[in-house]
Design a protein around this motif. Structure first.
Motif, PDB file in Angstrom:
ATOM      1  N   VAL A  71       0.869  -1.169   0.000  1.00  0.00           N
ATOM      2  CA  VAL A  71       0.000   0.000   0.000  1.00  0.00           C
ATOM      3  C   VAL A  71       0.909   1.222   0.000  1.00  0.00           C
ATOM      4  O   VAL A  71       1.992   1.203   0.591  1.00  0.00           O
ATOM      5  N   ASN A  83      -3.082  12.648   4.218  1.00  0.00           N
ATOM      6  CA  ASN A  83      -3.585  11.697   5.214  1.00  0.00           C
ATOM      7  C   ASN A  83      -3.895  12.347   6.556  1.00  0.00           C
ATOM      8  O   ASN A  83      -3.988  11.667   7.582  1.00  0.00           O
ATOM      9  N   ALA A 101       1.990   6.733   3.577  1.00  0.00           N
ATOM     10  CA  ALA A 101       1.343   7.986   3.948  1.00  0.00           C
ATOM     11  C   ALA A 101       2.352   9.134   3.823  1.00  0.00           C
ATOM     12  O   ALA A 101       3.539   8.961   4.091  1.00  0.00           O
ATOM     13  N   ALA A 128      -4.763   2.841   2.156  1.00  0.00           N
ATOM     14  CA  ALA A 128      -3.804   3.943   2.182  1.00  0.00           C
ATOM     15  C   ALA A 128      -4.268   5.029   3.152  1.00  0.00           C
ATOM     16  O   ALA A 128      -5.468   5.222   3.374  1.00  0.00           O
ATOM     17  N   GLY A 129      -3.315   5.750   3.707  1.00  0.00           N
ATOM     18  CA  GLY A 129      -3.624   6.767   4.691  1.00  0.00           C
ATOM     19  C   GLY A 129      -4.535   7.857   4.156  1.00  0.00           C
ATOM     20  O   GLY A 129      -5.464   8.300   4.850  1.00  0.00           O
ATOM     21  N   SER A 183      -0.914   4.472   6.650  1.00  0.00           N
ATOM     22  CA  SER A 183      -1.271   3.488   5.637  1.00  0.00           C
ATOM     23  C   SER A 183      -1.197   2.097   6.252  1.00  0.00           C
ATOM     24  O   SER A 183      -0.305   1.803   7.053  1.00  0.00           O
TER      25      SER A 183
END
Length: 282
Positions: free
Chosen positions: A74, A213, A77, A151-152, A145
């Motif tokens: 992923v 994020n 962030a 994801a963040g 994340s």
């Protein structure tokens, strides 16, 4: 030998010929049967070897496929820390929003790199002429994340949408309006409404902002107490959006500071030693 004797011998030979032929035929079938047994065993052995080879091939291909499959990933962030909440707004900004209460009160948090907030309150008491009350609160929430949760920035987006919805669903709120705010993070929404209390009529402004994020929720309200006039909602909204943009700037500065620290660490680790090995030996 008499003719009668010869005829009897010939007859016995003729009688025994079919029996010998039958025995020979049975021996032939027996030999054929015996010969077929190894052939069948050989065929069965070949078939078994072929199946084992296929299984081994499939097992090898499965193992190769499993080792070739990439691990779940992923995207990272962008922000991994938060600014100091009570120091993120300039003194001039605080003097405009909360003129009698520029010293903030930081909220408790078990992880200030993930969650933080600070609040300010101001009461301009004019005695019998009434008072002007202002209250400001800035909350920050950062999302990391996570392979299982996403994801963040996507997680922050979900929280941002929920914050906007919650701001529009406050109990007893009147004249609720929501409008986008440009130039503030990746997305921002201003929610404004009136809220009547026994102390007076409060004009509430909530600016929800997302930057990558991180989600910033800024609450700002004002009221005229003890008969003082109610503040202008447009003025409060303008002040709130200005403060929200400043809060976004404080968040972005944490990324610049982190990049600068990383660059300094990299330069320090790559710098040559002040004393060479030969000098140390000497």
């Amino acid at each position: 030998m008499s003719e009668g004797t010869m005829q009897r011998r010939v007859q016995r030979d003729d009688d025994q010929r079919p029996q010998r032929a039958g025995r020979a035929k049975r021996r032939g079938r027996a030999l054929v049967g015996v010969t077929a047994v190894p052939v069948m065993l050989i065929a069965a052995g070949c078939s078994s070897d072929s199946g084992s080879g296929d299984d081994a091939k499939q097992s090898s291909e499965s193992a190769a496929s499993a080792s070739a499959s990439p691990s779940p990933t992923v995207r990272a962030a962008v922000y991994d820390t938060l600014p100091e909440p009570c120091g993120m707004l300039a003194k001039k900004t605080l003097e405009d929003l909360v003129p009698k209460g520029t010293k903030g009160r930081e909220g408790t948090s078990d992880d200030t790199a993930t969650r933080a907030n600070c609040s300010w309150s101001s009461l301009d008491n004019n005695g019998v002429k009434g008072s002007q009350f202002r209250w400001l609160n800035v909350s920050l929430l950062r999302f990391d994340s996570d392979v299982t949760r996403g994801a963040g920035d996507e997680r922050a987006k979900e929280y941002y949408d929920k914050q906007v919805q919650d701001a529009q669903a406050v109990a007893d709120a009147e004249n609720t309006e929501a409008e986008p705010v440009s130039g503030t993070g990746d997305e921002a929404t201003l929610v404004r409404y009136d809220l009547k209390k026994k102390e007076g009529s409060f004009k509430q402004q909530t600016v929800v902002t997302r930057i990558e994020n991180v989600v910033i929720t800024l609450d700002y309200n004002g009221a005229g107490l003890a008969g003082d006039k109610t503040p202008d909602a447009d003025d409060l909204a303008k002040a709130a959006t200005k403060a929200a943009k400043e809060a976004v700037g404080a968040v972005t500065e944490t990324k610049g500071a982190a990049d600068g620290d990383a660059a300094a660490d990299g330069a320090s680790s790559s710098a040559p030693s002040s004393a060479s090995p030969s000098a140390e030996k000497g």
